[in-house]
Write an enzyme that holds these catalytic residues in place. Sequence first.
Site, PDB file in Angstrom:
ATOM      1  N   VAL A  26      -6.872   2.999  -2.238  1.00  0.00           N
ATOM      2  CA  VAL A  26      -5.790   2.865  -1.265  1.00  0.00           C
ATOM      3  C   VAL A  26      -5.192   4.230  -0.935  1.00  0.00           C
ATOM      4  O   VAL A  26      -4.978   4.571   0.227  1.00  0.00           O
ATOM      5  CB  VAL A  26      -4.683   1.915  -1.786  1.00  0.00           C
ATOM      6  CG1 VAL A  26      -3.497   1.890  -0.820  1.00  0.00           C
ATOM      7  CG2 VAL A  26      -5.239   0.511  -1.978  1.00  0.00           C
ATOM      8  N   THR A 136      -0.190  -3.415  -4.538  1.00  0.00           N
ATOM      9  CA  THR A 136       0.009  -4.863  -4.495  1.00  0.00           C
ATOM     10  C   THR A 136       0.853  -5.276  -5.687  1.00  0.00           C
ATOM     11  O   THR A 136       0.444  -5.099  -6.836  1.00  0.00           O
ATOM     12  CB  THR A 136      -1.344  -5.591  -4.526  1.00  0.00           C
ATOM     13  OG1 THR A 136      -2.134  -5.143  -3.429  1.00  0.00           O
ATOM     14  CG2 THR A 136      -1.150  -7.095  -4.427  1.00  0.00           C
ATOM     15  N   GLU A 161      -0.793  -2.823   1.686  1.00  0.00           N
ATOM     16  CA  GLU A 161      -2.033  -2.448   2.376  1.00  0.00           C
ATOM     17  C   GLU A 161      -2.903  -3.684   2.575  1.00  0.00           C
ATOM     18  O   GLU A 161      -2.858  -4.623   1.786  1.00  0.00           O
ATOM     19  CB  GLU A 161      -2.788  -1.377   1.574  1.00  0.00           C
ATOM     20  CG  GLU A 161      -3.069  -1.702   0.119  1.00  0.00           C
ATOM     21  CD  GLU A 161      -4.324  -2.543  -0.078  1.00  0.00           C
ATOM     22  OE1 GLU A 161      -5.131  -2.618   0.860  1.00  0.00           O
ATOM     23  OE2 GLU A 161      -4.483  -3.125  -1.158  1.00  0.00           O
ATOM     24  N   LEU A 163      -6.426  -3.219   3.330  1.00  0.00           N
ATOM     25  CA  LEU A 163      -7.701  -2.531   3.512  1.00  0.00           C
ATOM     26  C   LEU A 163      -8.827  -3.293   2.831  1.00  0.00           C
ATOM     27  O   LEU A 163      -8.650  -3.852   1.751  1.00  0.00           O
ATOM     28  CB  LEU A 163      -7.635  -1.118   2.926  1.00  0.00           C
ATOM     29  CG  LEU A 163      -6.456  -0.240   3.354  1.00  0.00           C
ATOM     30  CD1 LEU A 163      -6.582   1.136   2.718  1.00  0.00           C
ATOM     31  CD2 LEU A 163      -6.387  -0.140   4.865  1.00  0.00           C
ATOM     32  N   GLY A 263     -22.027 -16.609  -1.592  1.00  0.00           N
ATOM     33  CA  GLY A 263     -22.539 -15.533  -2.429  1.00  0.00           C
ATOM     34  C   GLY A 263     -22.373 -15.852  -3.896  1.00  0.00           C
ATOM     35  O   GLY A 263     -22.183 -17.009  -4.280  1.00  0.00           O
ATOM     36  N   GLY A 267     -14.891 -10.962  -6.068  1.00  0.00           N
ATOM     37  CA  GLY A 267     -14.470 -10.053  -7.133  1.00  0.00           C
ATOM     38  C   GLY A 267     -13.738  -8.865  -6.550  1.00  0.00           C
ATOM     39  O   GLY A 267     -13.078  -8.970  -5.516  1.00  0.00           O
ATOM     40  N   CYS A 270      -8.878  -6.662  -6.040  1.00  0.00           N
ATOM     41  CA  CYS A 270      -7.740  -7.396  -5.477  1.00  0.00           C
ATOM     42  C   CYS A 270      -7.783  -8.901  -5.717  1.00  0.00           C
ATOM     43  O   CYS A 270      -6.872  -9.460  -6.310  1.00  0.00           O
ATOM     44  CB  CYS A 270      -7.645  -7.120  -3.975  1.00  0.00           C
ATOM     45  SG  CYS A 270      -7.233  -5.411  -3.569  1.00  0.00           S
ATOM     46  N   LYS A 273      -7.202 -10.401  -9.455  1.00  0.00           N
ATOM     47  CA  LYS A 273      -5.874 -10.182 -10.043  1.00  0.00           C
ATOM     48  C   LYS A 273      -4.762 -10.746  -9.162  1.00  0.00           C
ATOM     49  O   LYS A 273      -3.748 -11.227  -9.683  1.00  0.00           O
ATOM     50  CB  LYS A 273      -5.641  -8.695 -10.329  1.00  0.00           C
ATOM     51  CG  LYS A 273      -5.380  -7.803  -9.147  1.00  0.00           C
ATOM     52  CD  LYS A 273      -5.132  -6.369  -9.598  1.00  0.00           C
ATOM     53  CE  LYS A 273      -4.878  -5.454  -8.414  1.00  0.00           C
ATOM     54  NZ  LYS A 273      -3.612  -5.752  -7.721  1.00  0.00           N
TER      55      LYS A 273
END
Length: 442
Positions: A26, A136, A161, A163, A263, A267, A270, A273
């Site tokens: 980030v 976060t 963010e 992203l 898939g 994971g 982000c 958690k």
Amino acid sequence: MSRSHTPRRAARAPQSKICVIGAGYVGIPTAGVLASRGHDVVLAERDDYRFEELEKGNLPIVEPGLQELIDEGRIAERIHFVRSAVEGVQDCDFVFLCVPTPQGDDGAADLSYVKEASLEIGPHLAPGCVVINKSTVPVGTADLVARAIGRTDISVVSNPEFLREGTAVADSLHPDRIVVGSNDAHAASAVAELFAGMGGAMVLTDPTTAETIKYASNAFLATKISFVNAMAALCEAVGADIKDLVLGLGFDKRIGFEFLSPGPGWGGSCFPKDTAALVHIGKEHGYEFSLLQGAIDCNVEQIERVTAKIATMAGDLKGATIGVWGVTFKAETDDRRSSPAIAIVRKLVDAGARVRVYDPTLSERDRDAEDLAGVEITSDPFEAARDAKVVALLTEWQMFRWLDHAQVSEVMEVPAIVDARNLLDPDSMKRHGFRYMGIGRS
């Protein structure tokens, strides 16, 4: 304070001096984008490896387009690197906190890095400086940062963010929306002006709502992936095809195609958690978030399901050589944190398999990595497949699509593949003599 959710078209803000604390996935894109907008940016990073790589002109992470962005800032002398956050914040107008918030044992976000950074910089901030939390974090963190700084002349703003690793530069330069949360209208306006003219919708709100928006976004996307993985399992059971099912869903504008690819599970740094933290927040406030917990449980099941596919193809994992293509949690990044590919690799190793992996981001530094213990790292995908009973394609690197699969077949003990990303053409693989197993395909 007033709320806004319309695109802003104002001119860029005047040049400011900005410190970004934390040179990670980030922090580096944030620093690069701010420098590209004419600001004087100091990027503070205390980790020796990351700092030294930046000083040498290299990036400590893999992110398309980011090297060029940072190079432009260096050449224009708009971005500088320091080891100390205290040194970095001197005389700054704005300070961005981009530090880790890892998951604790109870599922809650660990705020120790946020608190430590806030305590460290508090006495050294210039009067009137605005501290912006981009990490976060759970509800109430803006207040925690303000208390740690302990100064009435400093404002704290939440600016989460959004992203995506692999497209972080584009996401930063062309955001869908910019969320600014503050109870101080002047501070919120100042932060909003930093991003003026970038084309995204501006959402001005309070800190609690801003902090919750970030968690809600990631939880929704994780749930969407869990849903399509569950539908893939159902497709296998009833004989339907997940690819055609996704087409039928995605063309509905209310649903769309984004995050609708089956898939091996979700994971990264982000989703795991943030979903766990949101469930924890719910429990703390008396709400049992069963819907989100179901998405988490479905993700665990998907990792088990893919591992079982590999075991079925191999016949017996104990002593079997298994080739693995891709270990990052997604393509176009080197991030292996909470990667479903790594979770599957660990299960294979624990079952007694000899695992040989190839990923284009692995280097000599990774040979002693804890998450790859007991695994043989190879230099190309053919070496990973050599003498293997099964190849498991776990990360959607496009290079795997264009390999000479006839050559792959020749080096394997048994030409069999588990395509956990549905990247390959099943008919083509079968023509090359492979037994093929994808996700959601009967």
